[in-house]
Design a protein around this motif. Structure first.
Motif, PDB file in Angstrom:
ATOM      1  N   THR A 106       7.476  26.721 -57.941  1.00  0.00           N
ATOM      2  CA  THR A 106       7.076  26.286 -56.606  1.00  0.00           C
ATOM      3  C   THR A 106       7.123  27.482 -55.673  1.00  0.00           C
ATOM      4  O   THR A 106       8.139  28.158 -55.553  1.00  0.00           O
ATOM      5  CB  THR A 106       8.032  25.194 -56.085  1.00  0.00           C
ATOM      6  OG1 THR A 106       9.369  25.571 -56.459  1.00  0.00           O
ATOM      7  CG2 THR A 106       7.701  23.859 -56.688  1.00  0.00           C
ATOM      8  N   LEU A 107       5.987  27.730 -55.045  1.00  0.00           N
ATOM      9  CA  LEU A 107       5.869  28.914 -54.207  1.00  0.00           C
ATOM     10  C   LEU A 107       5.966  28.524 -52.735  1.00  0.00           C
ATOM     11  O   LEU A 107       5.208  27.683 -52.269  1.00  0.00           O
ATOM     12  CB  LEU A 107       4.523  29.598 -54.459  1.00  0.00           C
ATOM     13  CG  LEU A 107       4.263  30.055 -55.896  1.00  0.00           C
ATOM     14  CD1 LEU A 107       2.841  30.570 -56.032  1.00  0.00           C
ATOM     15  CD2 LEU A 107       5.247  31.144 -56.291  1.00  0.00           C
ATOM     16  N   ARG A 146       1.426  33.855 -49.928  1.00  0.00           N
ATOM     17  CA  ARG A 146       0.683  34.912 -49.218  1.00  0.00           C
ATOM     18  C   ARG A 146       0.893  36.262 -49.887  1.00  0.00           C
ATOM     19  O   ARG A 146      -0.037  37.031 -50.084  1.00  0.00           O
ATOM     20  CB  ARG A 146       1.140  34.986 -47.757  1.00  0.00           C
ATOM     21  CG  ARG A 146       0.458  33.983 -46.846  1.00  0.00           C
ATOM     22  CD  ARG A 146       0.625  34.398 -45.382  1.00  0.00           C
ATOM     23  NE  ARG A 146       2.016  34.525 -44.971  1.00  0.00           N
ATOM     24  CZ  ARG A 146       2.794  33.488 -44.627  1.00  0.00           C
ATOM     25  NH1 ARG A 146       2.317  32.260 -44.655  1.00  0.00           N
ATOM     26  NH2 ARG A 146       4.045  33.675 -44.264  1.00  0.00           N
ATOM     27  N   LEU A 147       2.148  36.512 -50.251  1.00  0.00           N
ATOM     28  CA  LEU A 147       2.459  37.780 -50.902  1.00  0.00           C
ATOM     29  C   LEU A 147       1.659  37.932 -52.199  1.00  0.00           C
ATOM     30  O   LEU A 147       1.071  38.976 -52.466  1.00  0.00           O
ATOM     31  CB  LEU A 147       3.952  37.843 -51.218  1.00  0.00           C
ATOM     32  CG  LEU A 147       4.336  39.014 -52.134  1.00  0.00           C
ATOM     33  CD1 LEU A 147       4.586  40.250 -51.311  1.00  0.00           C
ATOM     34  CD2 LEU A 147       5.518  38.675 -52.996  1.00  0.00           C
ATOM     35  N   LEU A 148       1.621  36.873 -52.991  1.00  0.00           N
ATOM     36  CA  LEU A 148       0.927  36.960 -54.274  1.00  0.00           C
ATOM     37  C   LEU A 148      -0.570  37.126 -54.080  1.00  0.00           C
ATOM     38  O   LEU A 148      -1.227  37.843 -54.830  1.00  0.00           O
ATOM     39  CB  LEU A 148       1.234  35.726 -55.122  1.00  0.00           C
ATOM     40  CG  LEU A 148       2.613  35.773 -55.787  1.00  0.00           C
ATOM     41  CD1 LEU A 148       2.983  34.430 -56.372  1.00  0.00           C
ATOM     42  CD2 LEU A 148       2.657  36.854 -56.864  1.00  0.00           C
ATOM     43  N   GLU A 149      -1.099  36.454 -53.063  1.00  0.00           N
ATOM     44  CA  GLU A 149      -2.530  36.622 -52.802  1.00  0.00           C
ATOM     45  C   GLU A 149      -2.840  38.080 -52.480  1.00  0.00           C
ATOM     46  O   GLU A 149      -3.804  38.662 -52.967  1.00  0.00           O
ATOM     47  CB  GLU A 149      -2.963  35.732 -51.632  1.00  0.00           C
ATOM     48  CG  GLU A 149      -3.264  34.312 -52.068  1.00  0.00           C
ATOM     49  CD  GLU A 149      -3.297  33.339 -50.907  1.00  0.00           C
ATOM     50  OE1 GLU A 149      -3.336  33.796 -49.742  1.00  0.00           O
ATOM     51  OE2 GLU A 149      -3.267  32.120 -51.182  1.00  0.00           O
ATOM     52  N   GLY A 151      13.357  27.497 -55.814  1.00  0.00           N
ATOM     53  CA  GLY A 151      12.103  27.992 -55.249  1.00  0.00           C
ATOM     54  C   GLY A 151      11.966  29.484 -55.507  1.00  0.00           C
ATOM     55  O   GLY A 151      12.950  30.208 -55.542  1.00  0.00           O
ATOM     56  N   VAL A 152      10.733  29.923 -55.729  1.00  0.00           N
ATOM     57  CA  VAL A 152      10.509  31.355 -55.939  1.00  0.00           C
ATOM     58  C   VAL A 152      10.238  32.015 -54.598  1.00  0.00           C
ATOM     59  O   VAL A 152       9.258  31.718 -53.935  1.00  0.00           O
ATOM     60  CB  VAL A 152       9.336  31.580 -56.911  1.00  0.00           C
ATOM     61  CG1 VAL A 152       9.006  33.056 -57.013  1.00  0.00           C
ATOM     62  CG2 VAL A 152       9.683  31.027 -58.285  1.00  0.00           C
ATOM     63  N   ARG A 153      11.132  32.883 -54.195  1.00  0.00           N
ATOM     64  CA  ARG A 153      11.012  33.518 -52.886  1.00  0.00           C
ATOM     65  C   ARG A 153      10.167  34.788 -52.977  1.00  0.00           C
ATOM     66  O   ARG A 153       9.969  35.332 -54.058  1.00  0.00           O
ATOM     67  CB  ARG A 153      12.406  33.850 -52.349  1.00  0.00           C
ATOM     68  CG  ARG A 153      13.249  32.608 -52.073  1.00  0.00           C
ATOM     69  CD  ARG A 153      14.718  32.968 -51.951  1.00  0.00           C
ATOM     70  NE  ARG A 153      14.940  33.992 -50.952  1.00  0.00           N
ATOM     71  CZ  ARG A 153      15.230  33.719 -49.675  1.00  0.00           C
ATOM     72  NH1 ARG A 153      15.354  32.479 -49.270  1.00  0.00           N
ATOM     73  NH2 ARG A 153      15.410  34.694 -48.811  1.00  0.00           N
ATOM     74  N   PRO A 154       9.676  35.274 -51.836  1.00  0.00           N
ATOM     75  CA  PRO A 154       8.824  36.478 -51.858  1.00  0.00           C
ATOM     76  C   PRO A 154       9.482  37.641 -52.583  1.00  0.00           C
ATOM     77  O   PRO A 154       8.828  38.353 -53.335  1.00  0.00           O
ATOM     78  CB  PRO A 154       8.609  36.797 -50.379  1.00  0.00           C
ATOM     79  CG  PRO A 154       8.801  35.518 -49.671  1.00  0.00           C
ATOM     80  CD  PRO A 154       9.794  34.724 -50.462  1.00  0.00           C
ATOM     81  N   GLU A 155      10.791  37.808 -52.365  1.00  0.00           N
ATOM     82  CA  GLU A 155      11.412  38.978 -53.005  1.00  0.00           C
ATOM     83  C   GLU A 155      11.474  38.836 -54.531  1.00  0.00           C
ATOM     84  O   GLU A 155      11.470  39.821 -55.249  1.00  0.00           O
ATOM     85  CB  GLU A 155      12.792  39.288 -52.424  1.00  0.00           C
ATOM     86  CG  GLU A 155      13.808  38.182 -52.510  1.00  0.00           C
ATOM     87  CD  GLU A 155      13.839  37.329 -51.251  1.00  0.00           C
ATOM     88  OE1 GLU A 155      12.757  37.162 -50.627  1.00  0.00           O
ATOM     89  OE2 GLU A 155      14.917  36.823 -50.891  1.00  0.00           O
TER      90      GLU A 155
END
Ligand code: ADP
Ligand code: MG
Ligand code: ZN
Lengths: 509, 384
Positions: free
Chosen positions: A447-448, A454-457, A488-492
């Motif tokens: 779950t993003l 946004r980071l992955l995009e 949850g998978v965080r941006p970092e």
């Protein structure tokens, strides 16, 4: 007169039942073996004849016919010597035929009548247990047989000892020797992560690989510690449970890789085949589909050092089994499935001379040589790699720091907790880790948060991630979040996963 | 500019002052008393910028001139001025141990001038040396590389000519102020170079061509280029000095072999024994620098020192959202990066954070264009 005894033949890591029938009848003295015997089995005649005579027992001067049933199965191995000899003596009336009932026999004979150890005793013992038979086995294989609980083992050291045993003159040795203590820790006592100085990024990649079952590429100059780190990966993995340990021991037993006196293997294997290995040596082969290095690494780590030196067809052949966790060999009439779930670790130098990107030694390669070398990286295997990390040689001062970092036990603790999180998610699918999550599972389990999305995009754009690269990043990010104890998978987490992309490390030196 | 032109203020002192006061203008305003408090530079502070300078920049006209005066003189002569951190300042030069704070420039530099190779050698060139210099410079120019040299007699002038004749770009770096050309007979050549390329100097107007200046200038020649080719050089020559500057800046050194026993060969052969790359034709330069000459890379990847101007970070720092949990890490990491570009492990230990967190932050910044990774794995701030 006819006599029968049960024995077994090895197919892959399984033992299948084989009936040994011996008929002794009047006629010109001769000694035939029928029923699709392999080369080693045909040689059995000479060993049996010599062993029987040298044990001081009468060898019938009549027509002797040995049949191995079922006839359709090709029999391999020297373990039929002892059952043939016993059945022959029973058929000749030297021992009572009834004494062979309820027993399964395996063992090789030497010319002087001694019983020599054979491979695959664990599998044979499992078969004996399933058939409800006692197992007559070489004394040197006793510890190996003891790995399987709940059956009677009758170890014999010589053919005459075996004869006495079945005549009932000797106590059937149901009694067991003391079990060998629990085996060495994973990776052995001496291989602890703490001994590796520095290499923080390498250690972190190792931890992620261990936690999520991700394949790993270590790239760096000679002496950077690639081998040293790879050898310590088993020590970061959770210990084998009883079932896994039995499978690992069985594989090593079938391959004849258990040193005499070894019982249950409890340490995760670490296999590092040289690049000159044959395809059969790596995958397994021979008529009995004897397991190769890949299966020997099952449950542990398969380390391919200098992996660019492995011929392309060998690398290609590894791909599918590693993905599926098993290996299917087609041998004559049978398809044999061998276990092959191993963590893959590749290591290589960044260029032919090895020193590209090194701080102290200049790379002596011409650019075209480097380009040619790097072309060898692409294709089979490398496209299965989830994590890559560059290692650099440490200075003498940095090497002094060895022994001060985190030990394997601490890291293994985190790995086990991360694995527990995965297990609760993938309940019922034993042995699977984040590394084998399918895209639909990724959608479900990863779950993003909006920021992560946004980071992955942006990363897809910036690094030109392929779909495969994107999923790979998600899997690794999932593991990093599991290590952090977060659902949850965080941006970092995603950002760190991007750091270990193969393309990123390959672009550097 | 004014600050840099002060006697006794070399690149190191300039850097200290600019970093301490947040800019050259501020440093000037602070004055010698406050400089002295920093205790980093004996000469400039104690002399208050007036007494005879010691060391390399001997011969600069005494007396203090304001930035406006200097700029006025330069512009009158048809020169422009580039300072540290300014757009257009050669990026490769910025990443040398001691980049000049101010560059006077005549002609123009283009974006691709970082793809440059220096070709240097003895003033007492043999026919063989001249032939090689001209041929190599021509081959390099034909490969699209800019040829850098020092406009001296002998190898230097031949290299400039070779590049010009091949229709390529060339840069000449002087050892005197912009108000003269040394040697004088090369004035027409300088004109020709300025038309298609550029003539550069770090020395303020009025600086005479003293020997020390040439040696000091050599680091600029080496610093502007990805690699330095030494064509013919004696055992104790300025060309070797240029080669050593190149090596200090982490750049490639090439040497063209000569005939054994001739004094003009000794320097090149010495370099070859020390590990320089033997050069026979221009294509080999491109081959050994292929890892740098890739599309997309904007300039050389080996950074020995960090970007300098303290102002570099001001803008980004202000725009950084503070307060949240990442704040402490971001601050420490930025500090660590400012020290010098480094690999992730080194940055983690400098910043005192685990490598996992540092790696993640660096990727985030990379995606935001704030840092850039180099081929050797080091990460650097992107100068603003
Ligand atoms: N990080 C390190 N900490 C401690 N010893 C190291 C380290 N890296 C290398 N060594 C030493 O150098 C030897 C060579 O390392 P090795 O793992 O064989 O390098 P590689 O496989 O990269 O060529 C090791 O056996 C070890 O003694
Ligand atoms: Mg090694
Ligand atoms: Zn190399």
């Amino acid at each position: 007169m006819l006599a029968r005894v049960r024995s077994a033949s090895l197919v892959g890591v399984e033992a299948v039942p084989v009936g040994v029938e011996v008929d002794v009848s009047p006629g010109l003295p001769c000694f035939d073996i029928v029923g699709l015997p392999g080369a080693a089995v045909r040689e059995s005649r000479d060993r049996v004849r010599a062993a029987v005579r040298n044990a001081g027992l009468p060898f019938p001067l009549q027509r002797v016919t040995v049949n191995l049933a079922p006839a359709g199965l090709k029999k391999e191995g020297a373990l039929f010597d002892l059952p043939i000899a016993l059945a022959l003596l029973a058929a000749a009336g030297v021992i009572p035929a009834a004494a062979l009932e309820g027993r399964l026999v395996a063992g090789e004979l030497s010319l002087d009548g001694a019983v020599r150890p054979v491979r695959g005793i664990v599998a044979v013992a499992l078969l004996a247990r399933a058939e409800g038979a006692a197992l007559v086995l070489p004394e040197a294989n006793l510890e190996e047989g003891e790995v399987v609980e709940g059956l009677t083992l009758e170890p014999v050291a010589t053919l005459s000892g075996a004869v006495e045993l079945v005549r009932g003159r000797r106590e059937a040795s149901g009694q067991r020797r003391a079990r060998p203590g629990p085996g060495a820790r994973n990776g052995g006592e001496e291989a602890d992560l703490a001994e590796v100085a520095g290499q923080a990024a390498g250690k972190r990649a190792l931890e992620i690989a261990a936690a999520g079952g991700h394949s790993l590429l270590l790239i760096g100059p000679p002496g950077a510690g690639k081998t040293m780190l790879a050898r310590r990966l088993p020590s970061l993995l959770p210990p084998l449970d009883r079932e896994e340990a039995l499978t690992v021991t069985r594989i090593h037993s079938v391959a004849g890789m258990l040193p005499p006196g070894t019982g249950l293997l409890t340490a995760r294997p670490f296999r590092a085949p040289h690049h000159s290995i044959s395809l059969a040596g790596l995958l397994g082969g021979g008529a009995g589909a004897c397991p190769g290095e890949l299966s020997l690494a099952h449950g542990g780590v398969l380390f391919l050092d200098e992996f660019t030196e492995f011929p392309p067809h060998v690398r290609e052949a590894l791909r599918q089994p590693l993905e599926e966790g098993k290996l299917v060999l087609c041998r004559a009439a049978v398809r044999v499935t061998l276990p092959a779930r191993a963590l893959l670790v590749l290591a290589c130098n960044p260029c032919p001379c090895g020193y590209a990107g090194d701080d102290r030694v200049a790379c002596g390669c011409r650019p075209d040589e480097v380009a040619r070398y790097r072309r060898r990286f692409s294709g089979p295997l490398l496209d299965r790699i989830d994590l890559a990390v560059r290692l650099n040689r440490l200075s003498a001062a940095e090497l002094m720091e060895a022994g001060k970092g985190e030990g394997s036990a601490l890291v293994r603790d985190r790995v086990e907790r991360a694995r527990a999180r995965q297990a609760s998610r993938l309940a019922g699918e034993e042995g699977r880790t984040n590394a084998c999550l399918r895209p639909e599972e990724l959608r479900r389990w990863v779950t993003l948060a909006p920021a992560t999305r946004r980071l992955l995009e942006r990363a897809v754009d910036h690094y030109r991630l392929s779909a495969r690269g994107y999923y790979r990043t998600l899997r690794v990010a999932r593991t990093i979040a599991d290590l952090a104890g977060e659902e949850g998978v965080r941006p970092e987490h995603a950002a760190e996963a991007l750091e270990y992309r193969v393309e990123r490390v390959m672009g550097r030196w | 500019m004014e600050l840099a032109a002060l006697p006794g203020v070399g690149p190191k002192v300039y850097r200290c002052l600019v970093e301490a006061f947040g800019g050259a203008r501020e440093a000037l305003a602070a004055g010698p008393d406050r400089w002295r408090a920093l205790r980093i530079f004996a000469a400039a502070a104690s002399e208050g910028g007036r007494a005879e300078p010691k060391g390399r920049r001997r011969g600069a006209p005494a007396g203090r001139r304001t930035g406006e005066e200097l700029l006025g003189v330069a512009e009158e002569l048809g020169w422009t001025v580039l300072t540290w951190g300014e757009e257009g300042y050669p990026p490769l030069l910025l990443h040398t141990p001691e980049p000049p704070p101010v560059l006077y420039l005549r002609g123009s530099m283009v974006r691709d001038d970082w793809r440059a190779i220096a070709v240097v050698g003895t003033r007492r060139a043999s026919a063989y040396g001249r032939y090689q210099a001209e041929r190599l410079a021509g081959e390099l120019a034909a490969e699209g590389l800019t040829v850098v040299s020092g406009l001296a007699r002998g190898i230097d002038e031949t290299a400039h000519r070779g590049a010009l004749e091949a229709g390529g770009r060339t840069l000449a770096v002087l050892g005197c102020g912009p108000d003269r050309v040394y040697p004088p007979e090369n004035a027409p050549l300088a004109e020709e170079i300025a038309e298609s390329g550029a003539v550069l100097t770090e020395f303020p107007p009025g600086t005479p061509p003293l020997p020390g200046n040439f040696l000091w200038r050599n680091r600029v020649i080496a610093g502007l280029a990805l690699g330095t080719v030494v064509v013919e050089a004696g055992e104790r020559s300025g060309a070797l000095n240029t080669a050593f500057h190149a090596n200090d800046a982490g750049r490639e050194v090439f040497a063209v072999p000569g005939e054994v026993g001739r004094p003009g060969s000794a320097g090149c052969h010495l370099l070859l024994r020390l590990g320089a790359t033997l050069l026979e034709h221009g294509g080999q330069v491109k081959e050994s620098l292929a890892h740098l000459l890739v599309p997309g890379l904007s300039f050389g990847p080996v950074w020995r020192r960090g970007p300098i101007a303290a102002a570099d970070w001001r803008s980004t720092e202000a725009g950084e959202e503070g307060g949240e949990e990442g704040g402490a890490l971001a601050g420490k990491l930025r500090h660590a990066l400012r020290e010098a570009p480094a690999r992730v492990e080194e940055l983690a230990s400098r910043a005192g954070f685990p490598v996992s967190a540092v790696a993640a932050q660096l990727v985030l910044w990379e995606l935001e264009g704030k840092v850039r990774g180099y081929a050797d794995g080091r990460v650097a701030l992107v100068p603003r």
